[in-house]
Write an enzyme that holds these catalytic residues in place. Structure first.
Site, PDB file in Angstrom:
ATOM      1  N   CYS A   1       0.834  -1.197   0.000  1.00  0.00           N
ATOM      2  CA  CYS A   1       0.000   0.000   0.000  1.00  0.00           C
ATOM      3  C   CYS A   1       0.877   1.259   0.000  1.00  0.00           C
ATOM      4  O   CYS A   1       1.504   1.559  -0.999  1.00  0.00           O
ATOM      5  CB  CYS A   1      -0.982  -0.036   1.171  1.00  0.00           C
ATOM      6  SG  CYS A   1      -2.393   1.073   0.948  1.00  0.00           S
TER       7      CYS A   1
ATOM      8  N   HIS B   1      -3.886  -5.488   0.943  1.00  0.00           N
ATOM      9  CA  HIS B   1      -3.466  -5.893   2.293  1.00  0.00           C
ATOM     10  C   HIS B   1      -3.893  -7.337   2.549  1.00  0.00           C
ATOM     11  O   HIS B   1      -4.901  -7.811   2.014  1.00  0.00           O
ATOM     12  CB  HIS B   1      -4.116  -5.005   3.347  1.00  0.00           C
ATOM     13  CG  HIS B   1      -3.619  -3.598   3.366  1.00  0.00           C
ATOM     14  ND1 HIS B   1      -2.386  -3.248   3.861  1.00  0.00           N
ATOM     15  CD2 HIS B   1      -4.199  -2.442   2.946  1.00  0.00           C
ATOM     16  CE1 HIS B   1      -2.222  -1.937   3.767  1.00  0.00           C
ATOM     17  NE2 HIS B   1      -3.315  -1.428   3.212  1.00  0.00           N
TER      18      HIS B   1
END
Length: 494
Positions: free
Chosen positions: A333, A430
């Site tokens: 991310c 994630h």
């Protein structure tokens, strides 16, 4: 009729989240329909919910303990710090504003009706709601407009159990001192107390329990010994990952720079749970270890600021040296954004408008946008085709030639990027390492034998062990009797 009980702490980090998870699993095993609730949480470790919002990661674990999918009503107010004085305010799963602490202090009382709305909606059709407080009710300077502790307990008419942490010392003062500073009406809401994190023979503290009971009039509910298996559960705090028992650590070393605004570090939990792996959380002031097998740059709530912080620590130099030695780097991310050549924030989403050069290890660039992507994501490894289950929770859009070599595919969409030799990889997804087959294949590329840990099984069996732990050491029958029926909502309008 639904009943509710609230666990508050005599201080921060006394183990409330863990105890609530254990209680939920224990009461579920008794056949009760249970659910967690936390009125207000402050954490950058968030989970995407089944109803398309976000809540604190600790409440997602508690939902799992209760046998439920995470829902936004389980944590209606989530504060995600973006700076030392300001935070993003998430209400019922959606971003509402970014406010300085003083401004939020003026806003929070107006959020109480929505907190109570979530609480009563969650309570519908269930036997028991276990509520978790935040911080400590002894912070009476924050009582006006409070929605996290006694303000919520009083408005929802929920009785409270106070939890003390004996490991940090002074537990008698923690609990008796809380009794002393609370206003009489708040003091009356507390019906019992318990001690957590005891090391040694709990009978040695019998007199301490009697002293607390005599000075407060509250019901003693037990002494919880130290729960040695806690490290196997998803970490609530990044430094919890540093507390893995040395005997459980392995030779494969993953270095993780501890960013100022590190976010969604639950990505590391499945790796941390593997006995063959040591996850080294590198604090500011330390160099990234030269013998690391892998460097993971984690997510961040403030990517540009954290990239500047990374450079200030000299970690960019350490990363480049690691790559020159043939090392591997993964960016997750915000970490993925940092691996690119440039990050632009023309609208000032993260701070003042501007941009910053990235680490230049992937041929991609990122533009920050106000729109936040929130989704549960099913993907496949672009090389092996192995399935991955995860979630996306980010601002910014990343593009560039490097995206032509995606790490994953989400349906027909390419996701993430990797270098031509595959040693540098980045993704917005994630939780990818929570998929056992993918994680095993990824680690086998480093020579680690497969199969690896069954992560979901590890979490489930550890929650069962935690339930046995609280059942053995807390008086659950009395605690359940202290829980009160959830009454119809009161009119909270002026």
């Amino acid at each position: 009729m639904t009943r509710a009980i609230m666990i508050q702490g005599a201080g921060s980090n006394v183990g409330k989240s863990m105890v609530v998870a254990g209680l939920l699993r224990a009461f579920r095993q008794q056949g009760l329909s249970v659910a967690p609730f936390k009125p207000q949480n402050m954490s950058n470790n968030a989970a995407v919910t089944a109803d398309g919002g976000e809540i604190g990661r600790a409440q997602a674990l508690q939902a799992r303990a209760a046998g439920l999918d995470p829902l936004t009503d389980m944590n209606p107010v989530l504060l995600k710090p973006e700076s030392d004085t300001g935070a993003q305010v998430i209400v019922q799963g959606r971003r509402e504003a970014t406010l300085r602490a003083r401004d939020y202090g003026r806003l929070k009382a107006s959020l109480l009706p929505r907190v109570l709305d979530s609480f009563h909606r969650l309570a519908g059709g269930r036997d028991l709601i276990v509520v978790e407080g935040a911080g400590s009710p002894a912070e009476v300077n924050l009582r006006l407009g409070d929605i996290a502790n006694m303000g919520f307990a009083a408005a929802a008419r929920v009785p409270v159990i106070l939890l003390g942490d004996i490991d940090r010392g002074g537990v008698i003062a923690q609990i008796v001192g809380t009794h002393a500073v609370l206003p009489a009406a708040d003091r009356a809401l507390i019906r019992g107390f318990a001690i957590n994190k005891f090391r040694g023979d709990p009978t040695l503290f019998a007199e301490g329990m009697e002293i607390i009971a005599a000075r407060t009039g509250w019901q003693p509910l037990g002494i919880l010994p130290w729960f040695a298996e806690a490290w196997r559960l998803p970490a609530e705090d990044i430094m919890d990952l540093a507390r893995k028992p040395p005997a459980a650590g392995g030779r494969f070393r993953i270095a993780v720079p501890r960013l100022n605004r590190i976010a969604n570090f639950d990505d590391l939990d499945p790796l941390h749970a593997d006995p063959g792996i040591t996850v080294d959380i590198v604090s500011p002031g330390r160099a990234l270890p030269g013998d690391a097998d892998l460097i993971i740059i984690p997510g961040s709530k403030a990517t540009i600021a954290d990239l500047a912080h990374l450079r200030a620590q000299g970690w960019d130099i350490d990363i480049r040296a690691h790559v020159r030695r043939g090392g591997h780097v993964v960016g997750l991310c915000g970490g993925y954004q940092m691996l690119g050549v440039r990050i632009e924030d023309p609208e000032g989403v993260e701070g003042p408008p501007g941009g910053i050069d990235g680490l230049g290890l992937l041929d991609v660039a990122t533009v920050m946008t106000r729109e936040k992507r929130l989704s549960l994501t099913a993907a496949t490894d672009a090389v092996t085709g192995l399935p991955v289950q995860g979630y996306e929770i980010h601002i910014g859009r990343t593009h560039g030639p490097g995206c032509s070599r995606p790490w994953f595919r989400v349906g027909d969409r390419a996701e993430g990027a990797q270098s031509a030799d595959g040693r540098i990889r980045g993704t917005y997804i994630h939780g990818v390492f929570g998929s056992d087959a993918f994680r095993s294949a990824f680690l086998s590329g480093f020579g680690l034998a497969t199969p690896r840990v069954d992560y979901d099984y590890t979490v489930e069996t550890t929650l069962d062990s935690l339930a046995r732990h609280v059942t053995a050491h807390l008086d659950l029958d009395t605690l359940l009797n202290l829980a009160m029926p959830v009454l119809p909502p009161q009119d909270t309008s002026p």
